[in-house]
Motif scaffolding. Structure first.
Motif, PDB file in Angstrom:
ATOM      1  N   TYR A 253       1.009  -1.112   0.257  1.00 23.95           N
ATOM      2  CA  TYR A 253       0.195  -0.664  -0.080  1.00 23.95           C
ATOM      3  C   TYR A 253       0.842   1.503  -0.087  1.00 23.95           C
ATOM      4  O   TYR A 253       0.612   2.151  -0.191  1.00 23.95           O
ATOM      5  N   GLU A 254       2.152   1.027   0.626  1.00 19.85           N
ATOM      6  CA  GLU A 254       2.971   2.203   0.547  1.00 19.85           C
ATOM      7  C   GLU A 254       3.396   2.992  -1.160  1.00 19.85           C
ATOM      8  O   GLU A 254       3.768   3.785  -0.479  1.00 19.85           O
ATOM      9  N   LYS A 255       3.306   2.061  -0.864  1.00 15.16           N
ATOM     10  CA  LYS A 255       4.262   1.576  -2.878  1.00 15.16           C
ATOM     11  C   LYS A 255       3.574   2.161  -4.031  1.00 15.16           C
ATOM     12  O   LYS A 255       3.836   1.938  -4.648  1.00 15.16           O
ATOM     13  N   THR A 256       1.969   1.944  -3.767  1.00 12.94           N
ATOM     14  CA  THR A 256       1.074   2.032  -4.996  1.00 12.94           C
ATOM     15  C   THR A 256      -0.252   2.934  -4.575  1.00 12.94           C
ATOM     16  O   THR A 256      -1.483   2.316  -3.764  1.00 12.94           O
ATOM     17  N   LYS A 257       0.458   3.890  -4.214  1.00 10.30           N
ATOM     18  CA  LYS A 257      -0.209   5.071  -4.018  1.00 10.30           C
ATOM     19  C   LYS A 257      -0.673   5.935  -5.580  1.00 10.30           C
ATOM     20  O   LYS A 257      -1.877   6.198  -5.910  1.00 10.30           O
TER      21      LYS A 257
ATOM     22  N   ARG B 258      -3.259   9.666  -9.013  1.00  7.73           N
ATOM     23  CA  ARG B 258      -3.768   9.000  -8.073  1.00  7.73           C
ATOM     24  C   ARG B 258      -4.180   7.559  -7.426  1.00  7.73           C
ATOM     25  O   ARG B 258      -5.354   7.827  -8.043  1.00  7.73           O
TER      26      ARG B 258
ATOM     27  N   ARG C 213      -7.159   4.410  -6.179  1.00  2.57           N
ATOM     28  CA  ARG C 213      -7.794   3.990  -5.320  1.00  2.57           C
ATOM     29  C   ARG C 213      -8.116   2.506  -5.559  1.00  2.57           C
ATOM     30  O   ARG C 213      -8.155   2.490  -6.163  1.00  2.57           O
ATOM     31  N   HIS C 214      -9.140   2.748  -3.515  1.00  5.96           N
ATOM     32  CA  HIS C 214      -9.186   0.883  -3.343  1.00  5.96           C
ATOM     33  C   HIS C 214      -9.817  -0.256  -4.703  1.00  5.96           C
ATOM     34  O   HIS C 214     -11.100   0.720  -4.821  1.00  5.96           O
TER      35      HIS C 214
ATOM     36  N   MET D 265      -5.247  -1.565  -6.703  1.00  4.63           N
ATOM     37  CA  MET D 265      -5.224  -0.181  -6.616  1.00  4.63           C
ATOM     38  C   MET D 265      -5.663   0.074  -7.681  1.00  4.63           C
ATOM     39  O   MET D 265      -5.540  -0.631  -8.606  1.00  4.63           O
TER      40      MET D 265
END
Ligand SMILES: [Zn+2]
Length: 307
Positions: A127-131, A139, A141-142, A149
């Motif tokens: 999650y930290e690297k997939t923004k 950006r 989204r989930h 993502m």
């Protein structure tokens, strides 16, 4: 191994509708550190809940912010675990900041929690690297139906990353090849490496063994696999018999040590914490000589995966 959690159950299936409640478990990470419930000496690891860290008088108001920032990760024995930003747990009196390597400790009672924690860390890293979208920079989204993502502009879908890798125990009669990546490693490992695009796992084994040690192998047999969140990989373990010359040509850029070790000298060479596939494989060779003569028999068609 760390994933052998007995009667406990981890459910990793994504649930977009899961919304944080006061009694749910929460976790936060900061680099390689994790915030967990403060541990009393001799007690197993455990997670905190929102109820633990939020005083009743502020709880309702704080929960609105927490719910907004929480990401559902998994459930352990039916109890949901949510990822929160570190700022929410960093100042909590009951929270304790620990190195994620705590999962390597021998903690029989806390093993399921430790496995859930390190799996959570795998997801946190992703999650930290997939923004942002790698194709258009927007950006992300989930995903709605699965853990992914999604780019709202170009439709790019990014799934959690997991790198396939192999471990191989190469043996010759009563000797097994042990390695060390770093001279400071306490225990020995086996030959290992990542799979390249276009390769089968069996081809990866042969290539890595040749690259790192210059050895040829035969009678490649699959043993077991293991999710290894510490390097965000899934490991496939094999045993293989040395084929030909036993002289090791060590690749110094990959290994600091590679040596043949006799079964009788294996005590103390590997961890007994029961966590890693590597250690289990060395222990298997050490403790079960009766399983290895089978590979040496003439009638080995049931064992070998040769091609
Ligand atoms: Zn895009």
């Amino acid at each position: 191994m760390i994933q052998d959690i007995g009667e406990h159950r981890i459910d990793i299936v994504y649930n977009e509708k899961a919304a944080l409640r006061e009694s749910d478990c929460i976790i936060a990470f900061q680099g390689r550190n994790v915030y967990m419930r403060k541990r009393k000496k001799g007690m197993p690891s455990s997670f905190l809940t929102c109820e633990d860290i939020l005083p009743v008088e502020y709880r309702k108001e704080a929960m609105e912010r927490y719910v907004k920032d929480a990401v559902y990760l998994l459930s352990l024995d039916g109890k949901k675990l949510f990822l929160l930003p570190a700022k929410y747990l960093a100042s909590a009196y009951l929270a304790e900041k620990r190195d994620i390597d705590m999962f390597r400790e021998k903690d029989e009672e806390g093993r399921a929690v430790n496995f859930a924690m390190i799996t959570a860390w795998h997801l946190y890293c992703w999650y930290e690297k997939t923004k942002f979208c790698g194709a258009c920079g927007i950006r992300l989204r989930h995903g709605k139906k699965e853990r992914a993502m999604v780019c709202p502009i170009c439709g790019n879908v990014i799934y959690p990353r997991m790198d396939p890798a192999i471990i191989v125990g190469i043996y010759e009669e009563d000797r097994i090849l042990l390695t060390k990546r770093s001279p400071s490693s306490g225990y020995f490992s086996l030959v290992s490496g990542y799979s390249e695009p276009g390769e089968t796992l069996e081809e990866t084994v042969r290539r890595e063994v040749m690259e790192e040690t210059g050895l040829s192998i035969s009678h490649l047999v699959y043993y077991k696999s293991q999710p290894w969140a510490a390097s965000q990989s899934v490991l496939a373990g094999f045993f293989a018999r040395l084929d030909g010359d036993a002289h090791i040509h060590i690749d110094k850029s990959e290994l600091s040590d590679a040596r043949w070790v006799r079964r009788e000298d294996l005590e103390g060479c590997y961890s007994t914490s029961g966590v890693s596939l590597t250690a289990e494989m060395i222990a298997y060779f050490h403790k079960h000589p009766e399983h290895f003569p089978a590979y040496l028999n003439e009638n080995i068609d049931n064992y070998k995966i040769d091609y």
